[in-house]
Design an enzyme around this catalytic site. Structure first.
Site, PDB file in Angstrom:
ATOM      1  N   LYS D 159       0.719  -0.847  -0.306  1.00 48.57           N
ATOM      2  CA  LYS D 159       0.191  -0.129   0.177  1.00 48.57           C
ATOM      3  C   LYS D 159       0.468   1.517  -0.074  1.00 48.57           C
ATOM      4  O   LYS D 159       1.888   0.998   1.174  1.00 48.57           O
ATOM      5  CB  LYS D 159      -0.968  -0.016   1.405  1.00 48.57           C
ATOM      6  CG  LYS D 159      -1.976  -0.800   1.239  1.00 48.57           C
ATOM      7  CD  LYS D 159      -2.753  -0.704   2.307  1.00 48.57           C
ATOM      8  CE  LYS D 159      -3.061   0.999   2.670  1.00 48.57           C
ATOM      9  NZ  LYS D 159      -4.892   0.380   4.187  1.00 48.57           N
ATOM     10  N   SER D 229      -1.216  -1.408  -4.121  1.00 48.22           N
ATOM     11  CA  SER D 229      -2.300  -0.370  -4.155  1.00 48.22           C
ATOM     12  C   SER D 229      -2.264   1.285  -3.517  1.00 48.22           C
ATOM     13  O   SER D 229      -1.035   0.670  -3.125  1.00 48.22           O
ATOM     14  CB  SER D 229      -3.797  -1.047  -3.162  1.00 48.22           C
ATOM     15  OG  SER D 229      -3.473  -0.530  -1.962  1.00 48.22           O
TER      16      SER D 229
END
Lengths: 374, 374, 374, 374
Positions: D159, D229
């Site tokens: 992330k 992500s």
């Protein structure tokens, strides 16, 4: 010359029965039809096929009445459709006709002109050269309308080509740097070039004022009389010019106003006031019947707020931002007019103030106005 | 008593920082908060979790300030959220507070009352018995508000339970015929029962006037002061009553009007006129600042047309009909008010005229009005 | 007789150029075309106009080649389109042709039959009488196909009318209780009646076995060879029967299997195994080329779970449940076949096991199979 | 060390009751939890608040069990949620725990490592410097996992932050050219940098191999073990590394395979084969129970076709392309596994082959495998 408008409803995007009936009853002479502007009930995006479906049916109908192949008709009669009847909006189309008339008008009347340019060179799409070519077509359409002063033009609708992935690849293969990175980007740049092109054609700017980096760069530069659509289905610049001219007779007239933002009620009051239709409460009765066509361009504010309050249109991946804005602005205009047959189109880059857009209305002039020869 | 309203913005559905700041600065005393009404940016449907997320954060915040478990707070402070900020609508919430005040008002002032009923028996949901139980809760809330005459009530917000597949199955297993065939059907019937319940509670009807087959059957029966939401997350009838009362002081007052259809501009003019805010152009300046809360219920016309023109909201499987209508009516109301912080909620069965709905506005009374003691 | 299939791609829903080219090159004789089954890229709902657009273009094309009005053609050549190419699915259409052939097949070969019934009485739509009338049309189509044993039928496609609000009102005005409460309800009931009708026509049930309350009531009653669509655009029952018959020659054969749920991989393995195409890894090379048409019906499990795990299709108001299921099942079938030209249609009530559906595949028989005369 | 996985269902995005029960029953020691990976039922886009809602509830739950503020926990326990359970996918989350164990494994066992970097400098987001910083964090997480050979890593979840309009403006104000033109562009570039960073961290590339114009430019450069992500809610690089290590005990092992395209069934067969789970028909019974976690990245082919057949995902403005692809690939994987609890995430730029993606599976090693010490 005299302009006649027929605002017709459709039961679905393949339904041209209302026009067929008027042609069959000879209420409309097919030869008089010079343009069509309408709203179909698709999503308004790349995968909206309601526009193509309606155009297909319309041109087939005219082919039967004019004994001219549909393909040829599509190259001389502009058919401008905006997909998306969000909220209260009603699917409909306005048939613009041009008839000869001996009558003398007591006041300047609605004038219609159209023009089709030569095929557009793909390398120029979305550049200042594109804007210049559109300006040429706008001038041709003004001439066709018989309007002498650019200030008498109130609404210019342009359809113009865009690049596609295949066209971008072909340009690159030919050693040319494409003026856009994707089809979507090219559509936006083409609309921007179109707005600048209309501004030049109307004398608001000169070609020298326009630079490539103004397009989608300087939103302070805009034209409040330009309504541009861009799509892969057109090969050249198609232009419809609407204005008022003393050379035209009839009772119709057009006015327009910029919209400062998506909730600019006052612009609607003002444009109706320009046509002798003061808004006290909702327009009603005989006054409402005088309103014959309402044309709106609008856009979600790109900074994410309206009057300082956050809106959520740009970040919603479930509903396209243009669907959001058409529904909201359509609701506002329909509420003032008392009629849901409004042409509201998104993608308003440089077409009116940034975050806003424009509104144009065609209405019958009031009896009193005519009597006084105003 | 005195009512205070705080209309606050949220950056996302988990953002209660604006209220946190007002609590930290002691601008708001947490003990004075008696209800919250707001709009979050979900889709407004069964799978809209923005309402739950916001409520969760809000109750956690109040828990810290009131030293009372969030679960308990949720059972005494109604938090009514409508999902869906389509078009120009801005996510926001209004905190309704009730403070003691020695001041004497020169005119009836905004009064707030709330009530929570006993848990609702599943077998009665969406029946006339449900309506009767809601009427009882409405009467309790009127009493709580200290309003003596039902005519002084202008807006009643109800949250009430619905059946789910599991509950329907449980009723059937117990040998009881469930009053609805599905969760969706039950929600609509519960809203219908709620509207009838408010009508009874306000004395517009008697319990004997209401029959089960009127609910979703006779749309001529409606209440223009009822705003009902139904959901699986509530277990009893939660009621907020808003009205005017001479027992309350302060400068706020409320008015309401039915909306005849989704483009009923005149109802907006009228409700603002009731509050001394005549609409000539868009409300602006000091007058706009007087408007503190706008509450609207609306619905797509179930016959598929508005003023005789077809709309496409009911047949669009890409955008929910309630999302369509909120965007359109929100655009209209925001345009008149000049502010996009409007509470617009769909699902307006029997809440105002069929195909329309209602609008209520809370505003500060004009200085002049107070001086003249009007 | 001999069946020929042409699986063709479309660039957009108005594109019939692939068929036009085959007609122009006389690869296909227009007179041999007996049915079309395809997928267009709309949303698959009431407001999906891609089906009408494609049909319009297709019938215009055939009109030019057959010198028969498009309206007449539409009444004798079934054109079955399912909207929605979610996920990996590719827009395409399969043209089913019937040619005369002197050749003797060494094995039963694909047989095609079609039938159109008399106009359907609105009062019977979605009842057991409707089922009985569909059964009659199925028997006519079996006869037309020259199939002697109902067990040799593997797929029956039915298009049948539904009620609309207007038709429901007309029935009520005539003193008849309409067999459905809304257009959506009627479509589902008509599909249910269609499935029962196919079951009767194939001898799986008798007309006496079917009761009105079984329709959408007893999902244990189903037919794994029935694929039903219902719509306002058809006026009678249109039927396509596909099976195997020793009277037909050629190398094609059809097989089918019920799908127990939306992830029933084994049913796909089984139907391919039936055709001599064992699945070890993804079907590839010459084996993939043998697969000529894949037809699937599927539905989101109405209880909200698959193999005990919750799914969210039924509560999503942003994406229609049928769009969800087509995408998922299409991904699974395309993965096994190695080809994305799959016909996947939703609305599978009583068409295969509840929560599942069915799969039918048309493939060329393997050379070996023919040699051994198996 | 020993890894334990708990795959848990949620009734809605605010439901952490399954984990709460396991904590209450002391089945899970809260201190052992080192990461969470899950799917929530939002739309997966910018306006998907189900991820934030779930994280909020989860961290509150852990706060109560660990007596550590939720804000601190969020900075040491990665919680990776992918929104969107299209089609058959089921909302669920996998809790990854790390317990001490004296046991000796007969084979390399699942190893888990995590790392959080320093806050990321906004000027480097989506550049090769960003890739290098992610590579550092990946190396830290490998170290944390106790994995000695980069080849033993099978899945790296990252992330990482992205730019926003505000951040872009701030960079410009500081005289720095921002490395992306919009938030969306920045998210894609950050994912690209993340994939390159993982490739460097795993030794597939060197930092010198990566150039800024490779990011979103050269899709031939990719990493089949990277799942990235990017979002505004994170401030630094958060990394979860999953691999096999002889230093870890327990019965779990992980394997991965690239997916060549969205219908690459063979990659699923292969990854399961790697784990001793040959696919003959749908995985079932005891073999299905061995499968504990399935992680997939996928993307709509950017050229608009799969195996030469057009797909419509990229041009659909009603359903986001990532929603399309998750539904299709989810259907395929669920069909092979026989279980709908699959983590499928979109936005797979440079994460596996272009137009495809990757699949990783964690399963219990077969008893036989352990006995033979294989």
């Amino acid at each position: 010359m005299q302009a006649e408008l027929h605002r017709l409803s459709m039961a679905h995007p393949g339904d041209v029965s209302a026009l067929a009936a008027l042609l069959d009853s000879q209420t409309i002479d097919a030869r008089s039809i010079c343009a069509i502007i309408g709203k179909t009930e698709g999503n308004g995006g790349v995968n909206d096929f309601t526009r193509g479906y309606f155009t297909d049916r319309l041109m087939s109908l005219l082919e039967r009445h004019l004994n001219e192949p549909a393909e040829m008709l599509a190259q001389r009669i502009p058919c401008v459709l905006s997909g998306g009847t969000e909220g209260v909006l009603s699917p409909h189309y306005t048939v613009l006709c041009r008839t000869s008339s001996e009558a003398c008008s007591t006041a300047p009347s609605l004038a219609i002109g159209t023009a089709f340019s030569e095929p557009t060179d793909h390398a120029m799409i979305g550049t200042k050269a594109h804007a210049a070519s559109i300006a040429d077509a706008v001038r041709m359409a003004i001439l066709d309308a018989g309007i002498e002063d650019g200030d008498d033009v109130h609404f210019v609708q342009v359809k113009t080509p865009c690049l596609t992935s295949a066209r971008i690849a072909a340009l690159q293969a030919a050693g040319i740097t494409p003026p856009a990175s994707s089809a979507g980007h090219s559509m936006a740049r083409a609309r921007a070039a179109g707005a600048m092109g209309v501004a030049i054609g109307l004398g608001e700017m000169t070609a020298a004022d326009v630079h490539d980096d103004m397009l989608l760069g300087d939103f302070g530069a805009y034209c409040s009389r330009a309504s541009i659509s861009s799509g892969v289905e057109v090969g050249c610049n198609e232009v419809i010019v609407l204005g008022n001219s003393a050379r035209w007779s009839g009772t119709l007239a057009i006015a327009h106003r910029p919209m400062q933002d998506a909730i600019d009620l006052n612009s609607i009051h003002d444009v109706l006031g320009d046509l002798g239709l003061p808004v006290v409460r909702q327009i009603a009765g005989a006054e409402r019947e005088r309103i014959r066509c309402v044309l709106v361009k609008a856009e979600p504010d790109r900074h994410g707020a309206i009057r300082g309050q956050r809106h959520t249109m740009l970040n919603d991946i479930d509903i396209d931002p243009q669907r959001h804005i058409r529904g909201a602005v359509g609701g506002l205009v329909a509420g003032v007019i008392g009629d849901t047959r409004i042409f509201v189109s998104g993608g308003a880059e440089h077409q009116g103030p940034d975050g806003g857009g424009l509104i144009a209305v065609i209405a019958e002039r009031a009896a009193l106005t005519e009597l006084t020869g105003e």
